[in-house]
Design a protein around this motif. Structure first.
Motif, PDB file in Angstrom:
ATOM      1  N   ARG A   1     -15.047   4.725  -6.215  1.00  0.00           N
ATOM      2  CA  ARG A   1     -16.396   4.283  -5.835  1.00  0.00           C
ATOM      3  C   ARG A   1     -17.068   3.536  -6.987  1.00  0.00           C
TER       4      ARG A   1
ATOM      5  N   GLN B   1     -15.569   0.105  -7.215  1.00  0.00           N
ATOM      6  CA  GLN B   1     -15.714  -0.752  -6.032  1.00  0.00           C
ATOM      7  C   GLN B   1     -16.775  -1.839  -6.197  1.00  0.00           C
TER       8      GLN B   1
ATOM      9  N   PRO C   1     -17.809  -5.219   2.472  1.00  0.00           N
ATOM     10  CA  PRO C   1     -16.827  -4.115   2.407  1.00  0.00           C
ATOM     11  C   PRO C   1     -17.451  -2.782   2.785  1.00  0.00           C
ATOM     12  N   LYS C   2     -16.635  -1.891   3.302  1.00  0.00           N
ATOM     13  CA  LYS C   2     -17.122  -0.560   3.701  1.00  0.00           C
ATOM     14  C   LYS C   2     -17.325   0.358   2.511  1.00  0.00           C
ATOM     15  N   GLY C   3     -16.534   0.175   1.447  1.00  0.00           N
ATOM     16  CA  GLY C   3     -16.662   1.033   0.266  1.00  0.00           C
ATOM     17  C   GLY C   3     -15.324   1.545  -0.204  1.00  0.00           C
TER      18      GLY C   3
ATOM     19  N   ILE D   1     -11.824   3.310   0.921  1.00  0.00           N
ATOM     20  CA  ILE D   1     -10.969   3.528   2.085  1.00  0.00           C
ATOM     21  C   ILE D   1      -9.946   4.611   1.755  1.00  0.00           C
TER      22      ILE D   1
ATOM     23  N   ASN E   1     -12.947  -3.652  -0.834  1.00  0.00           N
ATOM     24  CA  ASN E   1     -12.972  -2.193  -0.910  1.00  0.00           C
ATOM     25  C   ASN E   1     -12.063  -1.701  -2.026  1.00  0.00           C
TER      26      ASN E   1
ATOM     27  N   PHE F   1     -11.998  -3.294   7.872  1.00  0.00           N
ATOM     28  CA  PHE F   1     -12.437  -2.770   6.583  1.00  0.00           C
ATOM     29  C   PHE F   1     -13.760  -3.386   6.125  1.00  0.00           C
ATOM     30  N   THR F   2     -14.432  -4.068   7.036  1.00  0.00           N
ATOM     31  CA  THR F   2     -15.705  -4.701   6.699  1.00  0.00           C
ATOM     32  C   THR F   2     -16.808  -4.248   7.644  1.00  0.00           C
TER      33      THR F   2
END
Length: 492
Positions: free
Chosen positions: A32, A35, A122-124, A126, A151, A450-451
């Motif tokens: 994290r 990222q 990005p989601k963060g 994965i 990510n 993933f976005t």
């Protein structure tokens, strides 16, 4: 420590440390932290890493092949599928990444006055939980589009096959991937896998439908997304006009690649009654000729089952089917004279709907064959399953093949191929219907999962509220008339 046991006699696999829940939490925390900086890198720089990784995959394939074989027991040719497949996936995302992730213009609320575009954020972090059957490609192939989208990733490979994932990550780092962008944690699913889902922002899982439901429930409880590639009971329909040579080549590969330990492997085969006896006899003869082996290197066609537990599962499935009235046309035996986990490629007939094997996934070198009388019957038989991952149609008539394919409830359908044509079409999405999963890998779909789409709209020159002295009623009527005009002009 985790102590994997090779299916090959005399081959040892180095132990790896087992990650605790605290180790998992720390790995995610580091991911994290990394990222934000990674998401701020140019997409073109991420693409360069994928390009270098592609080259390293090919240059290091001998070492990778040996690792995959030692961990899984598959033949070297089937192990090569992983490396070549991963190289294709890498090249695809390197090619489309920059364009696919670029901001996209969309029509605004008011033409000319509203400028709207969509970003792919990005989601963060994965989480990827990968299986043992294809330990290199399934550990890395989802990580590539995830990092390309900005990510970071934490991978939990299966405890049987950690080194394939580790070697893949080492090559990515040689290609220039920064530390903590991809991290590997090891351990069993109940502990390490559960801990991973509790920490990440999105999870990818490949494995059984039973476990997939647990993963989905855990992800749902946290309101995070998940993509799940799960089980299958994949059918093949062999039409009356099928070419025998094509059928034999495709059917043997479709049923017995990686000793059937493949989510898209053919486990049900329906042959038109007019050619049934001829094609069945030729198929059984061809299967009997397959060369079995249990050692590193080339020289055989079908390898081992990966664990004792899987040997028992396959043996039980076949013996139960026989006890219920099925007939073994060939195979059905454990060949300990070749290797401790070598099970003969098995062809069954006489399977009926009330038998467990007719509906439950075997996940081994076993297929049952039965005749059909009409195309409608074949389609009904193929669709009579809770699964819908992959299917195959063998025909000499392309139009007929497509018409059948479009009626099959399956995420992928191969015409005149078992599974490789669809799976290898990495620009197209791959995934299941029904209880075969959620979401898709490959293609632009495999990247954009993933976005998170972010809409940004800028209003200029004129606001959307009432103007020019109009009251709210007059302004509402004007907007209504304007929408009618815009629709006629195909602007809205």
């Amino acid at each position: 420590m985790i102590n994997p046991v090779s299916p090959f006699p005399g081959v040892t696999i180095e132990s790896v440390p087992e990650s605790s829940k605290q180790n998992v939490a720390l790995a995610v925390a580091k991911a994290r932290k990394a990222q934000t900086a990674w998401a701020n890198t140019e997409v073109s720089n991420r693409v360069k890493i994928l390009d270098r990784f592609h080259k390293l995959l090919i240059e290091n394939q001998d070492e990778l092949l040996t690792t995959i074989q030692a961990e899984t027991g598959k033949s070297r040719f089937h192990a090569a599928d992983e490396i070549l497949g991963l190289a294709m996936i890498t090249a695809h995302y390197a090619k489309i990444g920059k364009r696919a992730l670029a901001p996209k213009r969309r029509a605004g609320a008011l033409p000319i006055f509203t400028k709207t575009y969509v970003l792919s954020q990005p989601k963060g972090v994965i989480g990827i939980i990968s299986p043992w059957n294809y330990p290199l490609v399934l550990s890395i192939c989802d990580a590539l589009p995830a990092i390309l989208a900005g990510n970071t990733v934490v991978v939990r490979p299966d405890s049987q096959t950690p080194w394939s994932a580790i070697r893949g990550l080492n090559l990515l780092r040689q290609a220039g991937l920064p530390e903590d962008v991809i991290t590997i944690v090891t351990g069993d699913g109940n502990t390490t896998g559960t801990a991973l889902i509790d920490e990440v922002d999105y999870v990818c899982f490949t494995g059984s439908t039973k476990t997939g439901k647990i993963v989905a429930a855990q992800a749902g409880a946290r309101l995070i997304g998940a993509s799940l590639e799960l089980g299958g009971k994949n059918p093949m329909i062999v039409c009356a006009d099928a070419n025998l040579k094509t059928f034999l080549e495709v059917a043997v590969r479709g049923c017995f690649t990686s000793a059937g330990q493949l989510c898209v492997s053919i486990e049900r085969m329906y042959i038109h009654e007019s050619i049934y006896e001829k094609f069945l006899s030729a198929f059984v003869k061809k299967v009997k000729e397959l060369k079995l082996g249990a050692q590193l290197g080339w020289g055989y066609e079908v390898g081992s089952l990966v664990t004792d537990a899987l040997v028992n599962r396959v043996s039980d499935a076949v013996s139960t089917a026989v006890a219920q009235g099925a007939k073994v046309e060939t195979g059905g035996k454990l060949r300990t004279d070749i290797g401790p986990n070598v099970y003969e490629p098995t062809v069954l007939t006489g399977v009926t709907k009330d038998m467990k094997i007719s509906t439950e996934e075997v996940f081994g070198p076993c297929v049952y064959v039965q005749p059909f009388s009409s195309t409608e019957e074949a389609i009904a038989l193929a669709n009579d399953s809770i699964y819908g991952l992959s299917a195959s149609v063998i025909t000499s008539n392309a139009r007929n093949g497509r018409q059948i394919a479009e009626q099959l409830r399956s995420g992928s359908v191969n015409i005149n191929e078992g599974f490789a044509a669809a799976y290898g079409s990495v620009a197209a999405p791959m995934g299941g219907m029904g209880q075969s999963g959620l979401g898709r890998r490959h293609g632009i779909e495999g990247l954009l999962r993933f976005t998170q789409p972010q809409t940004i709209a800028r209003q200029r020159w004129i606001s959307i509220g009432p103007k020019f002295g109009f009251d709210e009623e007059q302004w509402t009527k004007l907007l209504g008339k304007s929408l009618l005009i815009l629709k006629r002009l195909r602007i809205r």
